[in-house]
Design a protein around this motif. Structure first.
Motif, mmCIF file in Angstrom:
data_model
loop_
_atom_site.group_PDB
_atom_site.id
_atom_site.type_symbol
_atom_site.label_atom_id
_atom_site.label_comp_id
_atom_site.label_asym_id
_atom_site.label_seq_id
_atom_site.Cartn_x
_atom_site.Cartn_y
_atom_site.Cartn_z
ATOM 1 N N TYR A 9 -15.086 -41.450 -42.533
ATOM 2 C CA TYR A 9 -15.813 -40.485 -43.360
ATOM 3 C C TYR A 9 -16.924 -39.814 -42.567
ATOM 4 O O TYR A 9 -17.155 -38.605 -42.680
ATOM 5 N N SER A 10 -17.636 -40.596 -41.754
ATOM 6 C CA SER A 10 -18.704 -40.033 -40.934
ATOM 7 C C SER A 10 -18.141 -39.029 -39.932
ATOM 8 O O SER A 10 -18.718 -37.951 -39.726
ATOM 9 N N ALA A 55 -21.072 -41.470 -46.406
ATOM 10 C CA ALA A 55 -19.907 -42.187 -45.886
ATOM 11 C C ALA A 55 -19.849 -43.608 -46.440
ATOM 12 O O ALA A 55 -18.766 -44.099 -46.804
#
Length: 327
Positions: free
Chosen positions: A113-114, A154
């Motif tokens: 996600y990051s 995230a």
């Protein structure tokens, strides 16, 4: 993302693996994903460590671009470091316990996600650089606050992993996989992953397409030196993520329609498409860190050209004419 879900093997799949065709048997036993993940680990870890240590051509970049690229390299590196654990689980069984199952998967999800959000932020940053909004936007937000917010989002998006990841025993084999309590829970997780993936894909594609149009508009002709890196970024991102997002969409339809056959197909597809998404962490150093100097230089020149076109300098007059008052 359900990127780590390629390790999951349902009981029906495992019990009938022997009756499948050879290529499906390879997928079900984890051989193909294991080979692909091994390649990602060897190439991606080396590439991202090189980016963190060498920081090629970063001295000419803005502090914002350097911070985002460093964050991207760190995210991709920590995403790839646990891969040997998953490779072993593919070929044998999960022998590391429930806590490790949840924490390792949570770490991978956070980093994925990051990485996605960092790539999205970088694409927007480069477009804002051309339209001269970069400094104003980052003064309002602040780079440190942006990175903290990025990682916080995230972690929040990865929380469902801590809930649904469980250990499942199938024919004396232990698997670290998702175990949903209801169809509604599964739909919620799948829709979250799908929405995040489609949003990131859309923003990246639109930002670089608009950047490409701006650059060509300023240059008044198509420049292959600007077209190739932008095209490669968009095409690579689409090729590596669209298969996984498509599988998620099919899984949403399968759960909604209670189609067991389609859901079983998605279980197989996740093994391959999930492993393919890790390739993105391998190619990111080539796409961003080692080419950012050229792209940012292109953006700076385009910005300067737009400034000249929009604000032409008024030619100064000679002293004799300027002092002429009619007296």
């Amino acid at each position: 993302m359900e990127t780590a879900n390629f390790t999951a093997v349902t009981s029906n799949m495992s019990s009938s693996a022997a009756g499948h065709t050879p290529h499906l048997a390879w997928v079900s036993t984890g051989l193909v994903p294991a080979v692909l993940l091994s390649f990602c680990f060897l190439l991606g870890v080396t590439g991202n460590i090189a980016v963190i240590i060498l920081r090629p051509n970063w001295q000419h970049l803005s502090s914002q671009s350097q911070s985002l690229m460093l964050n991207l390299a760190v995210s991709d590196l920590f995403c790839l470091l646990p891969l040997p654990v998953w490779i072993y689980a593919h070929l044998y069984s999960w022998t590391f316990g429930l806590v490790a199952c949840k924490l390792v998967t949570f770490l991978i999800y956070c980093c994925i996600y990051s990485s996605l959000q960092t790539v999205t932020a970088m694409s927007v940053l480069r477009y804002l650089l051309v339209v001269q909004l970069q400094q104003r936007c980052f003064q309002l937000v602040g780079m440190k606050r942006l990175l903290v917010l990025l990682w916080l989002v995230a972690m929040i998006l990865s929380i469902p992993v801590l809930v649904v990841r469980q250990l499942t025993t199938v024919q004396q084999q232990i698997y670290c996989q998702d175990n949903y309590s209801s169809d509604a829970q599964q739909l919620a997780v799948l829709l979250t992953e799908t929405i995040v993936g489609i949003s990131s894909l859309t923003v990246v594609a639109l930002a670089y397409l608009c950047l490409h149009r701006k650059v060509n508009q300023a240059a008044l002709f198509n420049n292959p030196q600007t077209t190739k890196p932008i095209t490669s970024i968009i095409v690579t991102f689409v090729v590596l993520w669209v298969p996984y997002i498509t599988t998620d969409l099919l899984a949403v339809a399968a759960v909604s329609l209670k189609n067991e056959g389609l859901l079983k197909f998605c279980s197989y597809a996740w093994k391959i498409t999930g492993a393919v998404t890790f390739v993105n962490s391998c190619v990111n150093p080539l796409l961003y860190a080692f080419t950012s100097h050229n792209i940012n230089t292109m953006c700076q020149k385009t910005k300067q050209l737009f400034q000249k076109l929009r604000f032409p300098q008024i030619p100064s007059r000679s002293p004799g004419i300027t002092m002429d008052t009619g007296q």
